[in-house]
Scaffold this motif. Sequence first.
Motif, PDB file in Angstrom:
ATOM      1  N   CYS A  15       0.826  -1.202   0.000  1.00 55.57           N
ATOM      2  CA  CYS A  15       0.000   0.000   0.000  1.00 55.57           C
ATOM      3  C   CYS A  15       0.862   1.255   0.000  1.00 55.57           C
ATOM      4  O   CYS A  15       0.531   2.246  -0.676  1.00 55.57           O
ATOM      5  CB  CYS A  15      -0.926  -0.013   1.219  1.00 55.57           C
ATOM      6  N   ALA A  16       1.951   1.228   0.741  1.00 51.97           N
ATOM      7  CA  ALA A  16       2.838   2.398   0.795  1.00 51.97           C
ATOM      8  C   ALA A  16       3.419   2.704  -0.580  1.00 51.97           C
ATOM      9  O   ALA A  16       3.516   3.866  -0.989  1.00 51.97           O
ATOM     10  CB  ALA A  16       3.953   2.152   1.805  1.00 51.97           C
ATOM     11  N   VAL A  17       3.796   1.649  -1.317  1.00 52.20           N
ATOM     12  CA  VAL A  17       4.311   1.856  -2.676  1.00 52.20           C
ATOM     13  C   VAL A  17       3.224   2.470  -3.563  1.00 52.20           C
ATOM     14  O   VAL A  17       3.459   3.436  -4.301  1.00 52.20           O
ATOM     15  CB  VAL A  17       4.816   0.526  -3.272  1.00 52.20           C
ATOM     16  N   GLY A  18       2.012   1.920  -3.467  1.00 56.52           N
ATOM     17  CA  GLY A  18       0.900   2.449  -4.259  1.00 56.52           C
ATOM     18  C   GLY A  18       0.566   3.886  -3.898  1.00 56.52           C
ATOM     19  O   GLY A  18       0.277   4.708  -4.773  1.00 56.52           O
ATOM     20  N   LEU A  19       0.610   4.190  -2.610  1.00 55.81           N
ATOM     21  CA  LEU A  19       0.336   5.557  -2.173  1.00 55.81           C
ATOM     22  C   LEU A  19       1.392   6.530  -2.681  1.00 55.81           C
ATOM     23  O   LEU A  19       1.078   7.657  -3.062  1.00 55.81           O
ATOM     24  CB  LEU A  19       0.273   5.618  -0.642  1.00 55.81           C
ATOM     25  N   LEU A  39      -2.783  14.549   3.502  1.00 55.30           N
ATOM     26  CA  LEU A  39      -2.502  13.754   4.687  1.00 55.30           C
ATOM     27  C   LEU A  39      -3.669  12.828   5.010  1.00 55.30           C
ATOM     28  O   LEU A  39      -3.466  11.663   5.372  1.00 55.30           O
ATOM     29  CB  LEU A  39      -2.225  14.683   5.879  1.00 55.30           C
ATOM     30  N   ALA A  40      -4.895  13.339   4.852  1.00 59.03           N
ATOM     31  CA  ALA A  40      -6.085  12.563   5.237  1.00 59.03           C
ATOM     32  C   ALA A  40      -6.305  11.366   4.318  1.00 59.03           C
ATOM     33  O   ALA A  40      -6.657  10.272   4.792  1.00 59.03           O
ATOM     34  CB  ALA A  40      -7.316  13.468   5.233  1.00 59.03           C
ATOM     35  N   VAL A  41      -6.114  11.551   3.014  1.00 56.90           N
ATOM     36  CA  VAL A  41      -6.379  10.459   2.069  1.00 56.90           C
ATOM     37  C   VAL A  41      -5.439   9.266   2.295  1.00 56.90           C
ATOM     38  O   VAL A  41      -5.898   8.122   2.368  1.00 56.90           O
ATOM     39  CB  VAL A  41      -6.305  10.972   0.620  1.00 56.90           C
ATOM     40  N   PRO A  42      -4.117   9.463   2.417  1.00 61.83           N
ATOM     41  CA  PRO A  42      -3.259   8.308   2.714  1.00 61.83           C
ATOM     42  C   PRO A  42      -3.605   7.619   4.027  1.00 61.83           C
ATOM     43  O   PRO A  42      -3.567   6.390   4.113  1.00 61.83           O
ATOM     44  CB  PRO A  42      -1.852   8.920   2.767  1.00 61.83           C
ATOM     45  N   VAL A  43      -3.953   8.408   5.058  1.00 62.48           N
ATOM     46  CA  VAL A  43      -4.336   7.807   6.342  1.00 62.48           C
ATOM     47  C   VAL A  43      -5.585   6.950   6.164  1.00 62.48           C
ATOM     48  O   VAL A  43      -5.687   5.832   6.691  1.00 62.48           O
ATOM     49  CB  VAL A  43      -4.561   8.902   7.407  1.00 62.48           C
ATOM     50  N   LEU A  44      -6.559   7.459   5.399  1.00 53.07           N
ATOM     51  CA  LEU A  44      -7.786   6.705   5.144  1.00 53.07           C
ATOM     52  C   LEU A  44      -7.488   5.406   4.410  1.00 53.07           C
ATOM     53  O   LEU A  44      -7.974   4.333   4.793  1.00 53.07           O
ATOM     54  CB  LEU A  44      -8.763   7.564   4.334  1.00 53.07           C
ATOM     55  N   LEU A  45      -6.678   5.485   3.363  1.00 55.61           N
ATOM     56  CA  LEU A  45      -6.369   4.286   2.588  1.00 55.61           C
ATOM     57  C   LEU A  45      -5.539   3.289   3.398  1.00 55.61           C
ATOM     58  O   LEU A  45      -5.744   2.074   3.282  1.00 55.61           O
ATOM     59  CB  LEU A  45      -5.640   4.668   1.307  1.00 55.61           C
ATOM     60  N   LEU A  46      -4.614   3.783   4.202  1.00 48.71           N
ATOM     61  CA  LEU A  46      -3.844   2.878   5.060  1.00 48.71           C
ATOM     62  C   LEU A  46      -4.761   2.171   6.060  1.00 48.71           C
ATOM     63  O   LEU A  46      -4.576   0.978   6.350  1.00 48.71           O
ATOM     64  CB  LEU A  46      -2.756   3.655   5.796  1.00 48.71           C
ATOM     65  N   THR A  47      -5.743   2.891   6.578  1.00 48.02           N
ATOM     66  CA  THR A  47      -6.708   2.280   7.503  1.00 48.02           C
ATOM     67  C   THR A  47      -7.515   1.205   6.804  1.00 48.02           C
ATOM     68  O   THR A  47      -7.747   0.121   7.350  1.00 48.02           O
ATOM     69  CB  THR A  47      -7.646   3.362   8.072  1.00 48.02           C
ATOM     70  N   VAL A  48      -7.954   1.510   5.569  1.00 49.68           N
ATOM     71  CA  VAL A  48      -8.723   0.528   4.800  1.00 49.68           C
ATOM     72  C   VAL A  48      -7.890  -0.717   4.534  1.00 49.68           C
ATOM     73  O   VAL A  48      -8.359  -1.854   4.703  1.00 49.68           O
ATOM     74  CB  VAL A  48      -9.203   1.159   3.469  1.00 49.68           C
ATOM     75  N   VAL A  49      -6.630  -0.520   4.132  1.00 50.81           N
ATOM     76  CA  VAL A  49      -5.754  -1.666   3.849  1.00 50.81           C
ATOM     77  C   VAL A  49      -5.489  -2.464   5.117  1.00 50.81           C
ATOM     78  O   VAL A  49      -5.487  -3.701   5.097  1.00 50.81           O
ATOM     79  CB  VAL A  49      -4.429  -1.188   3.224  1.00 50.81           C
ATOM     80  N   ALA A  50      -5.288  -1.773   6.234  1.00 49.66           N
ATOM     81  CA  ALA A  50      -5.034  -2.471   7.500  1.00 49.66           C
ATOM     82  C   ALA A  50      -6.225  -3.347   7.874  1.00 49.66           C
ATOM     83  O   ALA A  50      -6.059  -4.513   8.260  1.00 49.66           O
ATOM     84  CB  ALA A  50      -4.743  -1.450   8.602  1.00 49.66           C
ATOM     85  N   LEU A  51      -7.435  -2.810   7.749  1.00 51.91           N
ATOM     86  CA  LEU A  51      -8.628  -3.597   8.075  1.00 51.91           C
ATOM     87  C   LEU A  51      -8.829  -4.726   7.074  1.00 51.91           C
ATOM     88  O   LEU A  51      -9.177  -5.852   7.459  1.00 51.91           O
ATOM     89  CB  LEU A  51      -9.863  -2.691   8.084  1.00 51.91           C
ATOM     90  N   ALA A  52      -8.611  -4.424   5.776  1.00 53.82           N
ATOM     91  CA  ALA A  52      -8.821  -5.429   4.739  1.00 53.82           C
ATOM     92  C   ALA A  52      -7.836  -6.587   4.856  1.00 53.82           C
ATOM     93  O   ALA A  52      -8.141  -7.709   4.470  1.00 53.82           O
ATOM     94  CB  ALA A  52      -8.707  -4.783   3.352  1.00 53.82           C
ATOM     95  N   SER A  53      -6.652  -6.331   5.371  1.00 53.20           N
ATOM     96  CA  SER A  53      -5.676  -7.414   5.547  1.00 53.20           C
ATOM     97  C   SER A  53      -5.824  -8.088   6.907  1.00 53.20           C
ATOM     98  O   SER A  53      -5.537  -9.277   7.057  1.00 53.20           O
ATOM     99  CB  SER A  53      -4.259  -6.876   5.377  1.00 53.20           C
ATOM    100  N   TRP A  54      -6.291  -7.338   7.897  1.00 57.10           N
ATOM    101  CA  TRP A  54      -6.409  -7.900   9.251  1.00 57.10           C
ATOM    102  C   TRP A  54      -7.511  -8.952   9.320  1.00 57.10           C
ATOM    103  O   TRP A  54      -7.325 -10.008   9.930  1.00 57.10           O
ATOM    104  CB  TRP A  54      -6.699  -6.776  10.244  1.00 57.10           C
ATOM    105  N   LEU A  55      -8.654  -8.689   8.669  1.00 53.42           N
ATOM    106  CA  LEU A  55      -9.780  -9.624   8.766  1.00 53.42           C
ATOM    107  C   LEU A  55      -9.454 -11.003   8.203  1.00 53.42           C
ATOM    108  O   LEU A  55      -9.616 -12.016   8.899  1.00 53.42           O
ATOM    109  CB  LEU A  55     -11.015  -9.021   8.071  1.00 53.42           C
TER     110      LEU A  55
END
Length: 202
Positions: A135-139, A169-185
């Motif tokens: 995700c960091a690379v994509g961001l 700042l807000a958009v990367p934080v949002l996407l990182l949160t989405v990726v974290a949840l999508a990978s955690w589940l």
Amino acid sequence: VRGRALDSPAEPELYAPLGQTPWPGTTLMVRSRLPMESVAAAVKAEMAQLDSQLSMRKPTTLEANLERSVADRNFQRVLLLAFAVSAVALASLGIYGLMAYSVAQRRRELGIRLALGAMPADVVRLVMKQALRMCAVGLGVGLLLALAMSQVLEGMLYDVSATDPLTFLAVPVLLLTVVALASWLPARRASKVSPGVAMSAD
């Protein structure tokens, strides 16, 4: 003042007597706490007393004029917001589906890790770390493209920079949160599977 539109540059304004600069029509502004209908009736009566030939167009409020002047921009903003929300929703579903498929493909590997002594939390952490790295690379690529495209949006904004730091700042934080949840589940679900079941799945 911005006499033409909010997105136009502010220009000097000169007020001159109407007698020196004749104009075919004029705008009368009245400040009052009364309803607009009452004020319009009083102004119309006063105008009739001054000159019976004077006519008054449909009265309106300053707020209505302001809303009308930015109606096109507001529509574009709502449209862009709808597209942005849809894009985030689709990206979230896509990321979740990709991560769920990736974890399912690695189920045997994760089972072996658990059988060799890895804790479930270690497995979850491993999957999330790899997902966040991608995700960091994509961001990084996305932010570079957003900066490059910011000039296109510059003409649609007023009093807001196209490279607004809060947005970037807000958009990367949002996407990182989405990726974290999508990978955690999916990772959490895979970490609860018995190692023997996971290794015999193939």
